[in-house]
Design an enzyme around this catalytic site. Sequence first.
Site, short mmCIF file in Angstrom:
data_model
loop_
_atom_site.label_atom_id
_atom_site.label_comp_id
_atom_site.label_asym_id
_atom_site.label_seq_id
_atom_site.Cartn_x
_atom_site.Cartn_y
_atom_site.Cartn_z
N ALA A 155 0.85 -1.20 0.00
CA ALA A 155 0.00 0.00 0.00
C ALA A 155 0.88 1.25 0.00
O ALA A 155 0.75 2.13 0.86
CB ALA A 155 -0.96 -0.02 1.19
N HIS A 187 6.83 5.38 2.05
CA HIS A 187 7.55 4.19 1.55
C HIS A 187 8.53 4.59 0.44
O HIS A 187 9.67 4.13 0.40
CB HIS A 187 6.58 3.16 0.96
CG HIS A 187 5.61 2.59 1.95
ND1 HIS A 187 4.27 2.89 1.92
CD2 HIS A 187 5.79 1.72 2.97
CE1 HIS A 187 3.66 2.23 2.89
NE2 HIS A 187 4.55 1.52 3.54
N ASP A 206 7.58 4.97 12.57
CA ASP A 206 7.39 3.83 13.48
C ASP A 206 8.61 3.75 14.39
O ASP A 206 9.41 2.81 14.30
CB ASP A 206 7.19 2.56 12.66
CG ASP A 206 5.95 2.67 11.79
OD1 ASP A 206 4.84 2.52 12.31
OD2 ASP A 206 6.09 2.96 10.58
P1 AMP Z 1 4.77 -0.51 6.51
O1 AMP Z 1 4.47 -0.88 5.09
O2 AMP Z 1 3.69 0.29 7.17
O3 AMP Z 1 5.27 -1.66 7.33
O4 AMP Z 1 6.00 0.52 6.41
C1 AMP Z 1 7.18 0.15 5.77
C2 AMP Z 1 8.25 1.14 6.15
O5 AMP Z 1 7.84 2.44 5.72
C3 AMP Z 1 8.47 1.22 7.67
O6 AMP Z 1 9.87 1.31 7.92
C4 AMP Z 1 7.76 2.49 8.04
O7 AMP Z 1 8.29 3.12 9.20
C5 AMP Z 1 8.01 3.34 6.81
N1 AMP Z 1 7.01 4.42 6.74
C6 AMP Z 1 5.66 4.31 6.83
N2 AMP Z 1 5.09 5.53 6.79
C7 AMP Z 1 6.09 6.43 6.67
C8 AMP Z 1 6.15 7.86 6.57
N3 AMP Z 1 5.07 8.61 6.61
N4 AMP Z 1 7.38 8.44 6.45
C9 AMP Z 1 8.51 7.67 6.42
N5 AMP Z 1 8.52 6.34 6.51
C10 AMP Z 1 7.34 5.71 6.63
#
Ligand code: AMP
Length: 303
Positions: free
Chosen positions: A32, A37, A151
């Site tokens: 997503a 990302h 996170d």
């Molecule tokens: P997820 O798909 O939610 O597991 O996120 C994958 C990676 O993207 C993780 O390292 C998150 O911390 C990072 N991430 C998600 N949202 C953001 C954001 N707004 N800014 C920077 N990194 C993000």
Amino acid sequence: MRTLRTLAELRAALSGPRHAGQVIGLVPTMGAFHDGHLSLMRRAREECDEVVVSLFVNPTQFEDPTDLAAYRRDEHHDAVLAAAVGVDHLFAPAHEQVYPTGFATSVSVGGMSERLEGAHRGARHFDGVSTVVTKLLNMVAPQVAYFGQKDVQQTIVIKRLVRDLDLPVRIEVCPTVREPDGLAMSSRNARLFPAERTRAASLHRALLAVQAAVAAGACDPAAARTGGLEELTRAGVTPEYLELVAADTLTPVERIEGHVLAVLAATVGTTRLIDNEMIHVRPSAHAVANHQRREALTCSARC
Ligand code: AMP
């Protein structure tokens, strides 16, 4: 960009670059994709020869089955976005590739996994994260892996497991990417109804209010939180927590000094959101004098 489904395909694809001494970077994700990302992928693209993005919605880190079922999945769209920023390999394994029948191992980082998000989402949340990230690091064996500051507890848990288990990888933490009104980008934001979306912007305003209070001289956490809590109340948002914690251990601070994190979680409508801001305060002259006095005493005891 190639989409790889199995560990064998992944290892075969990376064997040439690895033997040629190229730097492999990994961006672990659950898909997503949004600009948050993509910022991690761009950074990996700038710094590494081969960029691998993993896309795996990890069931073991969801305590709530409805939350897992509601997780947005659109691999085709994600693949288009990742290819556009120059990712070399999208590793999108099936469940059995990550958790084959009989899988029985769990990685658990003691202490910090139980606080904040662990306390609210269930202690097993970070065990799920730690286990899947350890697996992905072993599968891809990158020299660098990229995570988002959004996170923050996850980054601290992962840095600790990498250190404790001697994993040969450098962890890079990238800044939080935000919407123009400050809301941290998240795949969950799409679930917010328009009125909730407006209220959700109060989370970042609350963190900025805490920062402003500290900049104005507040060093007592309770005093610094007041403005943040008011900002949330005005928007009709009740926080699960708004805390000031030590940036390395996530334990609550008694006095705001050095590197402190303001961390916040709140559910807006039915969507749970988290955010954080780092606060840097130079230690007071009093604290510096105390530290120097302690150092002098230790030295005179030794000499
Ligand atoms: P997820 O798909 O939610 O597991 O996120 C994958 C990676 O993207 C993780 O390292 C998150 O911390 C990072 N991430 C998600 N949202 C953001 C954001 N707004 N800014 C920077 N990194 C993000």
